[in-house]
Design an enzyme around this catalytic site. Structure first.
Site, PDB file in Angstrom:
ATOM      1  N   ASP A  65       2.016  20.991 -20.177  1.00  0.00           N
ATOM      2  CA  ASP A  65       1.309  19.749 -20.389  1.00  0.00           C
ATOM      3  C   ASP A  65       2.295  18.894 -21.186  1.00  0.00           C
ATOM      4  OD1 ASP A  65      -0.105  17.616 -21.350  1.00  0.00           O
ATOM      5  OD2 ASP A  65      -1.960  18.743 -21.620  1.00  0.00           O
ATOM      6  N   PHE A 107     -18.604  15.682 -26.188  1.00  0.00           N
ATOM      7  CA  PHE A 107     -18.214  14.845 -27.328  1.00  0.00           C
ATOM      8  C   PHE A 107     -18.194  13.362 -26.988  1.00  0.00           C
ATOM      9  CE2 PHE A 107     -14.106  14.405 -25.388  1.00  0.00           C
ATOM     10  CZ  PHE A 107     -13.933  15.607 -24.720  1.00  0.00           C
ATOM     11  N   LYS A 135       0.336   8.403 -23.294  1.00  0.00           N
ATOM     12  CA  LYS A 135       0.807   8.757 -24.645  1.00  0.00           C
ATOM     13  C   LYS A 135       2.301   8.442 -24.747  1.00  0.00           C
ATOM     14  CE  LYS A 135      -3.163  11.180 -24.224  1.00  0.00           C
ATOM     15  NZ  LYS A 135      -3.992  11.134 -23.007  1.00  0.00           N
ATOM     16  N   TYR A 174       0.839  -1.211   0.000  1.00  0.00           N
ATOM     17  CA  TYR A 174       0.000   0.000   0.000  1.00  0.00           C
ATOM     18  C   TYR A 174       0.867   1.252   0.000  1.00  0.00           C
ATOM     19  CZ  TYR A 174      -3.744   3.234   0.791  1.00  0.00           C
ATOM     20  OH  TYR A 174      -4.626   4.260   0.626  1.00  0.00           O
ATOM     21  N   PHE A 206      -7.038  22.430 -24.245  1.00  0.00           N
ATOM     22  CA  PHE A 206      -7.346  21.013 -24.355  1.00  0.00           C
ATOM     23  C   PHE A 206      -8.584  20.773 -23.499  1.00  0.00           C
ATOM     24  CE2 PHE A 206      -7.335  16.513 -23.474  1.00  0.00           C
ATOM     25  CZ  PHE A 206      -7.353  16.054 -24.784  1.00  0.00           C
ATOM     26  N   THR A 207      -9.432  19.844 -23.943  1.00  0.00           N
ATOM     27  CA  THR A 207     -10.755  19.663 -23.338  1.00  0.00           C
ATOM     28  C   THR A 207     -10.710  19.486 -21.813  1.00  0.00           C
ATOM     29  OG1 THR A 207     -10.560  17.325 -23.921  1.00  0.00           O
ATOM     30  CG2 THR A 207     -11.804  18.717 -25.426  1.00  0.00           C
ATOM     31  N   ARG A 235     -12.688  16.459 -33.720  1.00  0.00           N
ATOM     32  CA  ARG A 235     -12.033  17.510 -32.941  1.00  0.00           C
ATOM     33  C   ARG A 235     -12.463  18.833 -33.553  1.00  0.00           C
ATOM     34  NH1 ARG A 235      -9.850  15.642 -28.051  1.00  0.00           N
ATOM     35  NH2 ARG A 235     -12.095  15.644 -28.059  1.00  0.00           N
TER      36      ARG A 235
HETATM   37  C1  P71 Z   1      -6.474  12.060 -26.624  1.00  0.00           C
HETATM   38  C2  P71 Z   1      -6.540  12.172 -25.154  1.00  0.00           C
HETATM   39  C3  P71 Z   1      -7.572  11.372 -24.411  1.00  0.00           C
HETATM   40  C4  P71 Z   1      -8.825  12.130 -24.514  1.00  0.00           C
HETATM   41  C5  P71 Z   1      -9.126  13.074 -23.556  1.00  0.00           C
HETATM   42  C6  P71 Z   1     -10.261  13.847 -23.697  1.00  0.00           C
HETATM   43  C7  P71 Z   1     -11.063  13.674 -24.805  1.00  0.00           C
HETATM   44  C8  P71 Z   1     -10.777  12.709 -25.735  1.00  0.00           C
HETATM   45  C9  P71 Z   1      -9.661  11.948 -25.584  1.00  0.00           C
HETATM   46  C10 P71 Z   1      -5.616  13.371 -23.347  1.00  0.00           C
HETATM   47  C11 P71 Z   1      -4.829  14.460 -22.926  1.00  0.00           C
HETATM   48  C12 P71 Z   1      -4.042  15.210 -23.858  1.00  0.00           C
HETATM   49  C13 P71 Z   1      -3.363  16.331 -23.443  1.00  0.00           C
HETATM   50  C14 P71 Z   1      -2.559  17.134 -24.386  1.00  0.00           C
HETATM   51  C15 P71 Z   1      -4.177  16.001 -21.227  1.00  0.00           C
HETATM   52  C16 P71 Z   1      -4.864  14.890 -21.586  1.00  0.00           C
HETATM   53  C17 P71 Z   1      -5.655  14.160 -20.556  1.00  0.00           C
HETATM   54  N1  P71 Z   1      -5.757  13.069 -24.611  1.00  0.00           N
HETATM   55  N2  P71 Z   1      -3.446  16.698 -22.146  1.00  0.00           N
HETATM   56  O1  P71 Z   1      -5.765  12.867 -27.233  1.00  0.00           O
HETATM   57  O2  P71 Z   1      -3.952  14.855 -25.140  1.00  0.00           O
HETATM   58  O3  P71 Z   1      -4.996  13.002 -20.214  1.00  0.00           O
HETATM   59  O4  P71 Z   1      -6.639  11.238 -20.872  1.00  0.00           O
HETATM   60  O5  P71 Z   1      -4.724  10.734 -19.351  1.00  0.00           O
HETATM   61  O6  P71 Z   1      -6.618  12.093 -18.553  1.00  0.00           O
HETATM   62  O7  P71 Z   1      -7.121  11.159 -27.174  1.00  0.00           O
HETATM   63  P1  P71 Z   1      -5.787  11.696 -19.723  1.00  0.00           P
END
Ligand code: P71
Length: 461
Positions: free
Chosen positions: A219, A453, A262, A76, A128-129, A386
């Site tokens: 980021d 979305f 990523k 843990y 970013f979303t 997007r």
């Molecule tokens: C991508 C994603 C995943 C995603 C997130 C939201 C809507 C659709 C798909 C995530 C990112 C990203 C950047 C630049 C933070 C996050 C969040 N991307 N910054 O591109 O690209 O990270 O998903 O691990 O929470 O499909 P998280």
């Protein structure tokens, strides 16, 4: 003619385990699409042939990472794998303190809640979303300070992710630096098309922010991909290693949020990394409320080990060259066919320019959503909208945001698909392109409150 190109990015690995792909019929896909409300997020993965929805958590782990999974220390508290991850972050990113989180948005939540007070402004190089939503939930207002070229799919600029210092300065003059807790710099910029930021720009942003007492938070989700573009496009870095470029980039910031799903080649995981002890202490307090103890942050020990090893692999020159080489390969083929895509081609994806692809559709007929649906119907290839659906609504006025970029993203998981899959993808896009004039738009029939979305539903007009 293509042979030298192909050799230059050939995969620096061979395949040890395979996962069968399922082919579907057009009838199957038509039904699946209707059931999913024309939203590719709502398709069952089983109904997808080549999945280019995202590069997030979809990459293939190496045998070295899988071996690390067996060395998970599931204590843990104080897991050995936490210390391995801490060492990897310190070694390759250079930050002093680490707070693991279950994924990127967990880190965004924590840093937003700590640093943002209601009524403050957070500039950033395009939204970013999830990042913007966490900033808004903390009471802040996101302000876009990316260069204008980023909003133009056809503008050729080697560093389309750059921050426009004049825009940043205008914001500082308007609201005062004391109302700006930090700037978010995305390296690379996902929503602009995976576009990089130059080292020169990162330095300028750093110098400007230091002068005004504004923190710089990266980021760093695709920072290794950004480092590759610095190496190949920016003067003076051709002979510098990716690892050294990454570390120099991070030296111009105070902290970063990271989705390990990523660059870091894992299926789950993320972190917040910082240099300031005080902020770290607060983050450690918060992580136990929302994620888990500060030595696991919502992850299993094995997940942390896989991420530590993934970070190590992510900066290897052969890896990153092949990763981005594959995306560029698809981009070159589509450009040769005259398909409108965002140029220059970014690091993680090809972005189809849906406004140029379907010029007869109004933005409120959701061109990118429509195009993603049509590509699936044609081929079983899944992509992601997007555009206006992703942009959501202005919190104050309730109106749709009408983003300049209305894009469909073909996102490449790392180390997953082969060049033949790339060729099939190009052929499928070309087929939809050939019948583009007969494609009709969509109307939204269900709209969720947050990050619409993901779950919105549509019908054919
Ligand atoms: C991508 C994603 C995943 C995603 C997130 C939201 C809507 C659709 C798909 C995530 C990112 C990203 C950047 C630049 C933070 C996050 C969040 N991307 N910054 O591109 O690209 O990270 O998903 O691990 O929470 O499909 P998280």
């Amino acid at each position: 003619m293509e042979t030298p190109k192909r050799r230059s990015w050939a995969e620096p690995y061979k395949i040890k385990v395979v996962e069968p792909l399922k082919m579907t019929s057009r009838e199957d896909r038509k039904r699946a699409l209707e059931e999913a409300g024309y939203n590719t997020f709502l398709l069952k993965s089983e109904d997808v042939y080549i999945d280019l929805l995202t590069d997030s958590g979809t990459s293939a782990m190496s045998d070295y990472q899988w071996a690390g999974m067996m060395l998970g220390d599931e204590a843990y508290a104080g897991s050995r794998n936490y210390y391995n991850l801490e060492r990897a972050v310190q070694t390759y990113y250079g930050y002093k303190y680490l707070v693991p989180t279950h994924q990127g948005r967990g880190a965004e939540h924590i840093i937003s809640q700590i640093l943002i007070k209601p009524g403050t402004y957070i500039p950033g190089n395009m939204y970013f979303t999830t990042t913007r939503l966490h900033q808004e939930l903390a009471g802040g207002k996101f302000v876009d300070v990316i260069i204008d070229e980023a909003h133009d799919p056809a503008a050729e600029h080697p560093f389309k992710g750059n921050v426009d210092l004049n825009k940043l300065d205008a914001l500082v003059k308007k609201v005062g630096a004391d109302k700006i807790p930090y700037i978010t710099v995305g390296v690379t910029v996902n929503m602009a098309g995976g576009q990089p930021v130059s080292m020169a720009n990162l330095k300028e942003v750093r110098a400007y922010c230091q002068k005004h007492g504004i923190r710089v938070v990266y980021d760093a989700t695709r920072a290794v991909e950004n480092a590759y573009f610095i190496k190949t496009r920016e003067k003076g870095y051709a002979d510098t290693s990716i690892a050294a470029i990454l570390k120099e980039m991070c030296s111009y910031s105070d902290a970063c949020t990271m989705s390990g799903k990523k660059d870091a080649l894992v299926n789950i995981g993320g972190f917040l990394a910082l240099n300031e002890w005080d902020v770290f202490e607060e983050a450690r307090n918060m992580v136990v409320v929302y994620e888990g103890l500060h030595t696991y942050g919502g992850l299993a020990g094995r997940d942390m080990e896989a991420m530590a090893r993934g970070i190590e692999e992510s900066v290897q020159e052969d890896h990153i060259r092949a990763r981005i080489g594959q995306v560029e390969y698809v981009g070159e083929k589509l450009l040769a066919l005259g398909v409108p895509i965002v140029v220059p081609v970014g690091g993680h994806a090809i972005f189809l320019d849906a406004k140029a692809f379907l010029p007869h559709l109004k933005q409120i007929e959701f061109p990118a959503q429509t195009l993603a649906a049509e590509l699936y119907l044609e081929s079983g290839i899944r992509s992601m909208e997007r555009g206006i659906v992703s942009a959501g609504r202005n919190k104050e006025t309730g109106d749709h945001y009408y983003p300049k970029l209305e894009l469909v993203r073909l996102t490449f998981p790392r180390r997953v698909y082969t060049q033949a899959h790339c060729d099939v993808t190009v052929e499928a896009v070309a087929e939809v392109f050939a019948r583009r004039n007969s494609i009709k738009g969509l109307k939204m029939v269900y709209e969720p409150k947050y990050l619409r979305f993901f779950q919105a539903r549509f019908e054919k007009i």
